[in-house]
Design a protein around this motif. Structure first.
Motif, PDB file in Angstrom:
ATOM      1  N   GLU A 121      52.930  43.348  38.587  1.00 22.20           N
ATOM      2  CA  GLU A 121      53.745  43.660  38.321  1.00 22.20           C
ATOM      3  C   GLU A 121      55.260  43.041  38.744  1.00 22.20           C
ATOM      4  OE1 GLU A 121      53.329  46.526  34.754  1.00 22.20           O
ATOM      5  OE2 GLU A 121      51.807  44.653  33.861  1.00 22.20           O
ATOM      6  N   ARG A 122      55.199  44.049  40.078  1.00 19.83           N
ATOM      7  CA  ARG A 122      56.488  44.231  40.851  1.00 19.83           C
ATOM      8  C   ARG A 122      57.300  43.140  41.101  1.00 19.83           C
ATOM      9  NH1 ARG A 122      54.974  49.546  41.984  1.00 19.83           N
ATOM     10  NH2 ARG A 122      54.102  49.232  44.276  1.00 19.83           N
ATOM     11  N   HIS A 123      56.101  42.469  41.262  1.00 16.44           N
ATOM     12  CA  HIS A 123      56.173  40.848  42.840  1.00 16.44           C
ATOM     13  C   HIS A 123      55.976  39.423  41.753  1.00 16.44           C
ATOM     14  CE1 HIS A 123      56.787  43.249  46.356  1.00 16.44           C
ATOM     15  NE2 HIS A 123      55.658  44.515  45.897  1.00 16.44           N
ATOM     16  N   GLY A 124      55.552  40.467  40.373  1.00 17.40           N
ATOM     17  CA  GLY A 124      55.118  38.866  39.803  1.00 17.40           C
ATOM     18  C   GLY A 124      54.157  37.949  40.162  1.00 17.40           C
ATOM     19  N   LEU A 125      53.046  38.493  40.341  1.00 17.36           N
ATOM     20  CA  LEU A 125      51.743  38.394  40.836  1.00 17.36           C
ATOM     21  C   LEU A 125      50.862  37.582  39.596  1.00 17.36           C
ATOM     22  CD1 LEU A 125      50.038  39.756  43.721  1.00 17.36           C
ATOM     23  CD2 LEU A 125      51.971  37.803  43.241  1.00 17.36           C
ATOM     24  N   TRP A 126      49.508  36.284  39.139  1.00 17.01           N
ATOM     25  CA  TRP A 126      48.694  36.674  38.341  1.00 17.01           C
ATOM     26  C   TRP A 126      47.550  37.707  38.769  1.00 17.01           C
ATOM     27  CZ3 TRP A 126      48.536  32.838  34.521  1.00 17.01           C
ATOM     28  CH2 TRP A 126      47.459  32.476  33.850  1.00 17.01           C
ATOM     29  N   VAL A 127      47.417  38.122  37.717  1.00 19.13           N
ATOM     30  CA  VAL A 127      46.013  38.999  37.672  1.00 19.13           C
ATOM     31  C   VAL A 127      44.857  38.852  36.775  1.00 19.13           C
ATOM     32  CG1 VAL A 127      45.052  41.694  37.493  1.00 19.13           C
ATOM     33  CG2 VAL A 127      47.503  41.358  38.460  1.00 19.13           C
ATOM     34  N   HIS A 128      43.236  38.264  37.461  1.00 18.40           N
ATOM     35  CA  HIS A 128      42.592  38.031  36.716  1.00 18.40           C
ATOM     36  C   HIS A 128      41.571  39.138  37.706  1.00 18.40           C
ATOM     37  CE1 HIS A 128      39.738  35.103  36.253  1.00 18.40           C
ATOM     38  NE2 HIS A 128      39.336  35.004  37.579  1.00 18.40           N
ATOM     39  N   LEU A 129      41.186  39.226  36.519  1.00 19.96           N
ATOM     40  CA  LEU A 129      39.845  40.526  36.632  1.00 19.96           C
ATOM     41  C   LEU A 129      38.302  39.781  36.312  1.00 19.96           C
ATOM     42  CD1 LEU A 129      39.009  43.473  36.773  1.00 19.96           C
ATOM     43  CD2 LEU A 129      39.321  43.513  34.677  1.00 19.96           C
ATOM     44  N   ASP A 130      37.796  39.733  37.617  1.00 22.36           N
ATOM     45  CA  ASP A 130      36.246  39.041  38.110  1.00 22.36           C
ATOM     46  C   ASP A 130      35.397  40.673  37.427  1.00 22.36           C
ATOM     47  OD1 ASP A 130      33.942  38.700  38.168  1.00 22.36           O
ATOM     48  OD2 ASP A 130      33.738  38.109  40.429  1.00 22.36           O
ATOM     49  N   GLY A 131      35.535  40.346  35.985  1.00 21.23           N
ATOM     50  CA  GLY A 131      34.074  41.282  35.146  1.00 21.23           C
ATOM     51  C   GLY A 131      33.242  40.626  34.621  1.00 21.23           C
ATOM     52  N   ALA A 132      33.179  39.680  35.743  1.00 24.08           N
ATOM     53  CA  ALA A 132      31.331  38.440  35.934  1.00 24.08           C
ATOM     54  C   ALA A 132      30.418  39.276  35.320  1.00 24.08           C
ATOM     55  CB  ALA A 132      31.210  37.709  36.764  1.00 24.08           C
ATOM     56  N   TYR A 133      29.573  40.464  35.659  1.00 26.00           N
ATOM     57  CA  TYR A 133      28.516  41.477  35.749  1.00 26.00           C
ATOM     58  C   TYR A 133      29.471  42.504  34.712  1.00 26.00           C
ATOM     59  CZ  TYR A 133      26.021  45.625  36.883  1.00 26.00           C
ATOM     60  OH  TYR A 133      25.315  46.634  36.948  1.00 26.00           O
ATOM     61  N   GLY A 134      30.309  43.431  35.412  1.00 17.97           N
ATOM     62  CA  GLY A 134      30.392  44.982  35.020  1.00 17.97           C
ATOM     63  C   GLY A 134      31.084  44.477  33.796  1.00 17.97           C
ATOM     64  N   GLY A 135      32.290  43.720  33.234  1.00 16.78           N
ATOM     65  CA  GLY A 135      32.780  43.564  32.333  1.00 16.78           C
ATOM     66  C   GLY A 135      31.401  43.523  30.746  1.00 16.78           C
ATOM     67  N   THR A 136      30.939  43.286  30.779  1.00 18.85           N
ATOM     68  CA  THR A 136      29.803  43.201  30.156  1.00 18.85           C
ATOM     69  C   THR A 136      29.768  44.934  29.170  1.00 18.85           C
ATOM     70  OG1 THR A 136      28.611  41.480  30.428  1.00 18.85           O
ATOM     71  CG2 THR A 136      27.136  42.337  29.198  1.00 18.85           C
ATOM     72  N   ALA A 137      29.619  45.584  30.221  1.00 13.14           N
ATOM     73  CA  ALA A 137      29.452  47.162  30.196  1.00 13.14           C
ATOM     74  C   ALA A 137      30.070  48.020  29.110  1.00 13.14           C
ATOM     75  CB  ALA A 137      29.242  48.171  31.562  1.00 13.14           C
ATOM     76  N   ALA A 138      31.859  46.743  29.113  1.00 15.96           N
ATOM     77  CA  ALA A 138      32.575  47.365  28.025  1.00 15.96           C
ATOM     78  C   ALA A 138      31.744  47.578  26.013  1.00 15.96           C
ATOM     79  CB  ALA A 138      33.213  46.927  28.570  1.00 15.96           C
ATOM     80  N   VAL A 139      30.887  46.452  25.987  1.00 18.71           N
ATOM     81  CA  VAL A 139      30.119  46.028  24.669  1.00 18.71           C
ATOM     82  C   VAL A 139      30.206  47.320  24.625  1.00 18.71           C
ATOM     83  CG1 VAL A 139      28.406  45.331  23.292  1.00 18.71           C
ATOM     84  CG2 VAL A 139      29.529  44.255  25.037  1.00 18.71           C
TER      85      VAL A 139
END
Ligand SMILES: Cc1ncc(COP(=O)(O)O)c(C=O)c1O
Length: 460
Positions: free
Chosen positions: A249-267
């Motif tokens: 946010e300080r530097h105006g970068l796009w953040v793309h989160l790779d949750g290909a595997y781990g993101g599913t645990a949030a279910v």
């Protein structure tokens, strides 16, 4: 093929699938074949005249199956384990039967609208705020599109003129290779993919990220994107996404989160924390074809900024021009591909059949089994754990040389009862034991641990 013939072989194939799913453990999980064996066993040219289904199915059983690695086997613990669940398989049959091409809303309203509905459901399950979702084939392709959107956000002129020479992307040295490939695919040079070192637990070091961005800015480069990972491929480590977002946010970068595997645990409600900070990212990839019971392939990209993704990829040839309607989404505007399979149907079948609680129960159990396996490893003085176990992946080695650990892996995999893969951590060869197939239960993990113990390998 006449309907009656289709019915006959359809029943035969479904019977075979039912038996296969009930007893996939009868097969060697990793086939003991030599490279080229199947090529040599099959004719070099396709038949001139059509053949009978009996002959085709016999060759499937006798030639194709023995050369197949059984991803639906309860002893599959390599890479990240996946599951083609029965409801997902049934949906695949219907997808093929309908064979719609969902390139625009009109070419199949159902394909377009079911994709919107299922992705909203999934977003809700993983606790993301409302945002746009789209299905691609793989996480690699989802990530490539996210990086293209990130570039579009930073400098739309690059799309017209080319030359992303001074744009820089950041990711950790433990990020999946698809991040670097995605950058290469859209013309960001490999030298402009800056790999940030990790801490002792294999998580991106945000002090090093901040320093790298500042040093690149001082050199006149243009940082545009950062890709943290929730569940890295080697160890399943989870990068500190909120701190990455602060820097971005300080530097105006796009953040793309790779949750290909781990993101599913949030279910699983008590594992929502895996996606901490995801509500602040610009995009996120999650792969239902990894840990959500959906047959390969199905990857989902969520983004809070769909208008940027659309700007990067919307190019409408005259023959596909349709009347504007705010509710008629044309998914072709959000990516490279025009033709699209009706993939959402299989996710819809799986989510409805198991329900939130059903899927969460599988994932919770896999995480518990991984934690138990980690404790058995720690209790056996001949072995050592090589990374923390936040999810369902266990990295370990036997105490000894790399050559001995390579021997151990070969010996385990040669049993045909378990299939593990490897990685290198801190310069040492390490075995990876991934748990993620819905057929894998406690007895399977106990059996695999016994195989590992019995396979303990010595060069002397
Ligand atoms: C963290 C991570 N990201 C991305 C990928 C690439 O996934 P796909 O095969 O869907 O491109 C993988 C593959 O295992 C992965 O582990």
């Amino acid at each position: 093929m006449q309907p009656e013939e289709f019915r006959k072989y359809g029943h035969e194939v479904v019977d075979w699938i039912a038996d296969y799913l009930a007893h996939s453990e009868r097969y060697a999980v990793l086939p003991q074949v030599t490279p080229g064996a199947l090529v040599d066993a099959l004719p070099a040219r396709a038949p001139e005249a059509g053949e009978r289904m009996e002959a085709i199915l016999a060759d499937f059983r006798e030639k194709i199956l023995p050369a197949t690695t059984h991803w639906n086997h309860p002893g599959f613990h390599a890479f990240f384990s996946t599951t083609a669940t029965p409801p997902g398989i049934l949906a695949e049959m219907l997808i093929a039967a309908l064979n719609v091409n969902g390139m625009i809303w009109k070419s199949s309203p159902a394909a377009t609208e079911l994709e919107q509905v299922t992705l909203d459901w999934l977003r809700d399950w993983i606790g993301l705020p409302p945002q746009f979702g789209i299905i691609y084939d793989t996480a690699s392709v989802s990530t490539m599109h996210a990086i293209a959107a990130a570039r579009e956000a930073k400098d739309p002129e690059v799309r017209a003129k080319g030359g992303s020479g001074d744009l820089v992307l950041y990711t950790s040295e433990h990020a999946h290779s698809s991040v670097e490939k995605g950058a290469i695919a859209i013309g960001v040079g490999q030298q402009n993919v800056h790999k940030i070192p990790v801490d002792a637990d294999f998580r991106m070091r945000t002090d090093a990220l901040a320093a790298a961005v500042e040093s690149d800015l001082a050199r006149g480069l243009r940082p545009f994107c950062v890709v943290p990972t929730a569940g890295t491929t080697s160890t399943s480590s989870i990068d500190p996404v909120p701190a990455v977002c602060d820097i971005a946010e300080r530097h105006g970068l796009w953040v793309h989160l790779d949750g290909a595997y781990g993101g599913t645990a949030a279910v699983v409600p008590e594992y929502r924390w895996v996606l901490d900070g995801a509500d602040r990212t610009d995009s996120l990839v999650i792969n239902p074809h990894k840990w959500l019971g959906t047959p390969i392939d199905l990857s989902v990209l969520y983004t809070r900024r769909p208008e940027i993704l659309r700007r990067a990829f919307s190019l409408i040839p005259e023959y596909l021009r349709t009347a504007e309607d705010p509710r008629a989404l044309n998914f072709m505007d959000y990516g490279v591909q025009l033709g699209r399979r009706f993939r959402s149907l299989k996710l819809w079948f799986v989510m409805r059949y198991y329900g939130h609680q059903g899927i969460a129960a599988y994932i919770r159990e896999h995480i518990r089994l991984a934690s138990d396996l980690a404790s058995w490893i720690e209790a056996d003085s001949r072995f050592e754990l090589c990374a923390p176990v936040p999810l369902s992946l266990v990295c370990f080695r036997q105490k000894g040389s790399d050559a001995e650990n390579q021997g151990l892996l070969q010996k385990i995999n040669a049993t045909g009862k378990a299939f593990l893969s490897h990685t290198v951590l801190n310069g040492r060869f390490v075995l990876r034991f991934a748990i993620g197939n819905f057929a894998t239960g406690r007895a399977d993990v106990e059996r695999a641990w016994k195989i590992i113990q019995d396979s303990h390998f010595s060069l002397t």
